[in-house]
Design an enzyme around this catalytic site. Sequence first.
Site, PDB file in Angstrom:
ATOM      1  N   HIS A 117     -17.377  -9.796  -7.185  1.00 46.17           N
ATOM      2  CA  HIS A 117     -17.832 -10.492  -5.981  1.00 46.17           C
ATOM      3  C   HIS A 117     -16.951 -11.666  -5.553  1.00 46.17           C
ATOM      4  CE1 HIS A 117     -21.183  -7.882  -5.977  1.00 46.17           C
ATOM      5  NE2 HIS A 117     -22.007  -8.567  -6.743  1.00 46.17           N
TER       6      HIS A 117
ATOM      7  N   HIS B 174     -25.960  -9.885  -0.336  1.00 44.63           N
ATOM      8  CA  HIS B 174     -26.571  -9.627  -1.638  1.00 44.63           C
ATOM      9  C   HIS B 174     -28.035 -10.059  -1.663  1.00 44.63           C
ATOM     10  CE1 HIS B 174     -26.585  -8.953  -5.944  1.00 44.63           C
ATOM     11  NE2 HIS B 174     -25.297  -8.669  -5.940  1.00 44.63           N
TER      12      HIS B 174
ATOM     13  N   GLU C 233     -26.444  -3.170  -1.237  1.00 42.84           N
ATOM     14  CA  GLU C 233     -25.231  -3.838  -0.750  1.00 42.84           C
ATOM     15  C   GLU C 233     -24.335  -2.807  -0.085  1.00 42.84           C
ATOM     16  OE1 GLU C 233     -23.778  -5.829  -4.466  1.00 42.84           O
ATOM     17  OE2 GLU C 233     -25.789  -5.247  -5.032  1.00 42.84           O
TER      18      GLU C 233
HETATM   19  C1  BGC Z   1     -23.625  -5.780  -9.280  1.00 42.89           C
HETATM   20  C2  BGC Z   1     -24.401  -6.039 -10.530  1.00 42.89           C
HETATM   21  C3  BGC Z   1     -24.513  -7.509 -10.708  1.00 42.89           C
HETATM   22  C4  BGC Z   1     -25.228  -8.065  -9.502  1.00 42.89           C
HETATM   23  C5  BGC Z   1     -25.386  -9.553  -9.564  1.00 42.89           C
HETATM   24  C6  BGC Z   1     -24.393  -6.352  -8.151  1.00 42.89           C
HETATM   25  O1  BGC Z   1     -23.702  -6.154  -6.981  1.00 42.89           O
HETATM   26  O2  BGC Z   1     -23.361  -4.430  -9.095  1.00 42.89           O
HETATM   27  O3  BGC Z   1     -23.774  -5.466 -11.636  1.00 42.89           O
HETATM   28  O4  BGC Z   1     -25.203  -7.839 -11.861  1.00 42.89           O
HETATM   29  O5  BGC Z   1     -24.497  -7.745  -8.356  1.00 42.89           O
HETATM   30  O6  BGC Z   1     -24.233 -10.146  -9.911  1.00 42.89           O
END
Ligand code: BGC
Length: 397
Positions: A152, A223, A361
């Site tokens: 991210h 998110h 997402e």
């Molecule tokens: C990821 C997860 C992660 C979450 C929070 C998601 O987009 O795929 O693996 O734990 O985000 O970080």
Amino acid sequence: MIIDYKNLITATGLVLLTAACNQPANEPGTTEAAEQEANTVTACVGSLDRKDFQDTIDGKSSDLYVLKNSNGACAAITSYGGRIVSLVVPDKDGKPTDVSVGFKTVKEYQGPGDAYFGALIGRVGNRIAKGKFSLDGKEYTLATNNGPNSLHGGIKGFQAVVWNAVQSNDSTLSLSYVSKDGEEGYPGNLTVNVVYTLGADNAVKIDYKATTDQKTVANLSNHTYFNLNGEGSGTILNHLVQINADKYTPVDATLIPTGKLEPVAGTPFDFTKPAAIGARLDTNVNQQLKNGGGYDHNFVLNDAGTSLHQAAQVTGDQSGIVMDVFTTEPGLQFYIGNFMSGKSSFKSGAKDDYRTAFCMETQHFPDAPNQKNFPSIVLEPGKEYTSTTIYKFGVKK
Ligand code: BGC
């Protein structure tokens, strides 16, 4: 003292929530209520206090903005990370229900309990293997913040910066941010604009745009963690999910795609017909569920092109609230809160317990810069990155 709502709005340049969700937008409340509501965004968004979102972070002021319509929907968004803090829609009985989980204060969003709650994600959403990728033969190294990988956008991704915010009316909030050349290891100055629009049809639309002055990579997302039965109502395992994807991208034990597109047919990843999230979650039976600790996978959307297509539909088993997801993106990361740990408390006082919220997402596929067969996320100077996603809310009686 009588507060003139229109002047208040003009004077501050901000639209405070001054009327309950289910009241017409301009209907004034009582004087007392107005005074209280000048700082406390009640009714629509629980008991959020705008002051708890006013902070100075890296020299920039953060704040809270409220979008609302006259059909019972409101969204509270903070400029810190462009996060949806609260999203209230009516349930099957018309009861205002906050379907997004999150914190009460901007301080908590900056603390260790945060897991990108409600946030805008970038410059590159999801994982990049070992935090490395190459462009035109030059290797770039990113911070590894998720085991061996970069997740991210790195340590301080777009979820952790204050965006410039302009709210011109009750339905639109425009956010912008310039991510500097070299920020988190990415090349090029990236100018990003994100517009949140709350429609009269109870749809939250997110329009993303970005340009760069050097070849770079970009893959933006949001998110928000949803619980369609309402924040604090427990497990999401009985929600019904349908995902318009015949294939998904399996992952290794560090959640990096193997590069294959595998059919969902005959696996627990088949959501082409509605299924309860928890119906097929036995990790002893399916290695992919074991690798992800549950669903934490990218689905390859069937109708992907450049126009909006329906990615998914989710129904809250208790509330009857239905969320339809539309996007221009080719992929959808379906994550079911496998890493939620119960250590923090949300707005409602409920804990962030295991699998009490899920994310959808929209995105290009994870690790795209290192995967030749995945759609490219390279952005060149002179070109514009655009992406749109809609989360639309209704009810099934
Ligand atoms: C990821 C997860 C992660 C979450 C929070 C998601 O987009 O795929 O693996 O734990 O985000 O970080």
